[in-house]
Design a protein around this motif. Structure first.
Motif, PDB file in Angstrom:
ATOM      1  N   TRP A 127      14.571  36.848  -2.589  1.00 35.15           N
ATOM      2  CA  TRP A 127      13.895  37.008  -1.301  1.00 35.15           C
ATOM      3  C   TRP A 127      12.558  37.712  -1.475  1.00 35.15           C
ATOM      4  O   TRP A 127      11.584  37.385  -0.799  1.00 35.15           O
ATOM      5  N   GLU A 128      12.527  38.672  -2.378  1.00 36.80           N
ATOM      6  CA  GLU A 128      11.290  39.440  -2.578  1.00 36.80           C
ATOM      7  C   GLU A 128      10.151  38.543  -3.035  1.00 36.80           C
ATOM      8  O   GLU A 128       9.029  38.631  -2.525  1.00 36.80           O
ATOM      9  N   TYR A 145      26.902  44.299  -0.695  1.00 37.48           N
ATOM     10  CA  TYR A 145      25.517  43.928  -0.988  1.00 37.48           C
ATOM     11  C   TYR A 145      24.936  44.785  -2.103  1.00 37.48           C
ATOM     12  O   TYR A 145      24.199  44.290  -2.967  1.00 37.48           O
ATOM     13  N   TRP A 196      18.335  40.182  -4.102  1.00 39.78           N
ATOM     14  CA  TRP A 196      17.075  40.632  -3.526  1.00 39.78           C
ATOM     15  C   TRP A 196      15.852  40.037  -4.211  1.00 39.78           C
ATOM     16  O   TRP A 196      14.892  39.645  -3.542  1.00 39.78           O
ATOM     17  N   ARG A 215      22.893  43.269  -5.177  1.00 43.94           N
ATOM     18  CA  ARG A 215      21.457  43.344  -4.898  1.00 43.94           C
ATOM     19  C   ARG A 215      20.611  42.915  -6.098  1.00 43.94           C
ATOM     20  O   ARG A 215      19.567  42.285  -5.944  1.00 43.94           O
ATOM     21  N   GLU A 244      13.949  42.336   3.006  1.00 40.02           N
ATOM     22  CA  GLU A 244      15.296  42.567   2.488  1.00 40.02           C
ATOM     23  C   GLU A 244      16.284  42.838   3.621  1.00 40.02           C
ATOM     24  O   GLU A 244      17.448  42.435   3.551  1.00 40.02           O
ATOM     25  N   ALA A 273      21.335  33.220  -2.490  1.00 41.01           N
ATOM     26  CA  ALA A 273      20.160  33.970  -2.044  1.00 41.01           C
ATOM     27  C   ALA A 273      18.900  33.120  -2.150  1.00 41.01           C
ATOM     28  O   ALA A 273      18.059  33.094  -1.242  1.00 41.01           O
ATOM     29  N   LEU A 311      17.811  39.682   4.857  1.00 42.80           N
ATOM     30  CA  LEU A 311      18.833  39.198   3.932  1.00 42.80           C
ATOM     31  C   LEU A 311      20.146  39.925   4.183  1.00 42.80           C
ATOM     32  O   LEU A 311      21.212  39.298   4.300  1.00 42.80           O
TER      33      LEU A 311
END
Length: 530
Positions: free
Chosen positions: A199-200, A188, A196, A192, A206, A262, A209
């Motif tokens: 998702w952020e 990850y 990330w 990242r 996080e 993601a 995730l």
């Protein structure tokens, strides 16, 4: 720089109130002039270390790689001063430590005055006093202590239930599954940068995730399940298509792309959350056990918790295991030091490499070595470049994704030199070349029998050969042979097996680079093979 302003203020006050504070008159009378001069030198060194530390934090904030080293060096300077203070007559170490403790306590009291601000547990959810967001660039220990005063409780902690099922999941991750947890974290960390942000910007934690990815695939981009789920987040084909994932027209399935997976998983979780009153456990149950089932259970239970007996029993055993395991992985991600977990430090600063010559990921894995890693760089390269098979040739001039460390090792070891040559030799080694094939060795009408390495050979009489048949041997067929693709076959491996050129084999079968996608059972024409 806002994070670090909070850090520097207590440190500056500490130095002003502690080390730089004038010595009381009574104390000054008991300290010789030589000792006072030495104390002054210590004060000057500490002030210089503070300045160095302040400058280093500015570099850290600007993402300058020199910042971390400078900050660590500045802290070492401060530690040296404190060590010298212990042995220096008249140096007030006790004042320094007492002042530092009061400053930290005073900063905590500047909050809302609740027990939560001081990290005092009021229920089963315990704030981790040592926790630092795992993938934020490392900051010096002194900075961590002060920064944590603003981060005693994570939002995720309040969104899920920390119950015996989750605790049992944590136990499993910390025992038999600890290697899988650490591998998931390392994978990850290298992805990242692309995962990330998706998702952020959708307002999702996080840690969730990471928990899903760890349980679904251990961070392996090319993971597949027997049921047909694929990729880091294990999307089934139909669900993937609904969220924009699937074949992209070049033979590549975007379920294997980290950023796309993601983005799709964040959209899926948010959709489930909206329909399930923001209940994470139910959303996870829908992710694993079917969104229709989760919606029905939630509706028929009147919106009760996943953990109520009726709701819990409505889901299959796999889902009942899946939900607490995801939450457990997320919990450890947020509270590693509370459980004695030291996640591997990963240099994941992204970079690209323009290949100086054609190569494969297998070849790169060999020439890069395992510098500062446990398992080498094959998984990182595969995860960052999912379109390429591990043994598929990538043309010279292609730009591939990597990290700054990999880029440096590539230029040093993979472009030319002994390690590059060795890697090429190993990659192109043909098992068939090791087989010694029999030949009709004769010696004056005799066949040599015995150890061929022996100096003495015993001739054996050979019976006369029968007269040759008058019927001519049939001509060898010029029709191209065929190969039936088996599961796991790649075009490059097939080409090596039949001594073919990959480009010619691809053209003969209408396969498009760079994926050369094959399907089990597919018939390949072996044109140009010897």
């Amino acid at each position: 720089m806002s994070k670090f302003c909070f850090v520097l203020r207590p440190l500056s006050l500490l130095l002003a109130a502690g080390l730089l504070m004038p010595v009381a008159d009574a104390q000054a009378q008991r300290v010789s002039a030589r000792d006072r001069d030495r104390i002054t030198v210590l004060e000057t060194r500490m002030a210089a270390a503070e300045k160095r530390y302040t400058d280093a934090l500015a570099l850290v904030d600007a993402a300058d790689p020199k910042g971390q080293g400078e900050a660590d060096a500045a802290l070492e300077d401060m530690e040296d001063v404190l060590n010298d203070c212990v042995g220096q007559r008249g140096c007030q170490m006790g004042n320094l430590l007492a002042t530092y403790k009061r400053l930290l306590k005073g900063q905590a009291d500047a909050g809302d005055g609740s027990d939560d601000e001081l990290g005092i547990a009021t229920g089963p959810v315990l704030a981790d006093p040592d926790h630092v967001a795992p993938l934020v660039a490392d900051v010096p220990e002194a900075a961590r202590a002060a920064q944590l005063l603003n981060d005693h409780r994570h939002a995720f902690d309040e969104m899920v239930e920390y119950n015996p099922a989750v605790q049992a999941g944590i136990r499993r991750w910390l025992t038999d599954m600890r290697p899988a947890l650490l591998t998931s974290y390392e994978n990850y960390a290298n992805l990242r940068q692309v995962m990330w942000p998706e998702w952020e910007k959708r307002g999702l934690p996080e840690a969730l995730l990471f928990g899903i990815m760890a349980k679904e695939s251990n961070g392996r981009v090319h993971a597949n399940s027997r049921a047909g789920a694929a990729g880091l987040m294990q999307f089934m084909p139909a669900t993937g298509r609904r969220f924009g994932l699937g074949p992209d027209g070049t033979g590549f399935d975007t379920r294997y792309d980290a950023r796309s997976a993601a983005e799709a998983s964040a959209a899926f979780i948010n959709e489930r959350m909206r329909g399930l009153n923001n209940n994470i456990e139910m959303a996870l149950a829908g992710y694993n056990g079917g969104e229709g089932r989760a919606a029905r259970v939630f509706r028929e239970s009147g919106g009760q918790s996943f953990w109520t007996q009726w709701s819990y029993n409505e889901f299959p055993a796999e889902t009942r295991d899946y939900v607490p395991m995801v939450i457990a992985a997320a919990w450890i991600f947020l509270h590693p030091q509370q459980y004695g977990v030291e996640f591997p430090k990963v240099n994941a600063q992204p970079a690209t490499i323009r290949l100086a010559k054609s190569t494969t990921i297998y070849e790169l894995t060999i020439c890069l070595g395992s510098n500062n890693t446990r398992d080498g760089y094959m998984r990182v390269l595969r995860n960052m470049n999912p379109r390429y098979q591990a043994d598929g040739w990538i043309p010279a001039g292609t730009v591939i994704n990597a990290t700054t460390r990999i880029a440096g090792l590539y230029n040093r070891y993979c472009v030319s030199g002994p390690r590059a040559d060795l890697a090429r030799t190993l990659i192109t080694a043909d098992v068939n070349a090791a087989i010694i094939r029999p030949q009709a060795a004769t010696l004056h009408g005799s066949v040599a029998v015995g150890d061929i390495s022996s100096a003495q050979v015993t001739p054996v009489a050979v019976a006369p050969a029968p007269a040759a048949a008058t019927t001519p041997a049939p001509a060898r067929s010029t029709a191209p042979r065929q190969h039936t693709v088996a599961r796991g076959d790649t075009l490059n491996a097939i080409a090596r097996r039949y001594n073919c050129q990959v480009p010619q084999l691809a053209r003969a079968n209408g396969l498009r680079a760079p994926a050369y996608a094959l399907k089990p059972g597919q018939k390949l024409k072996l044109e140009g093979c010897r």
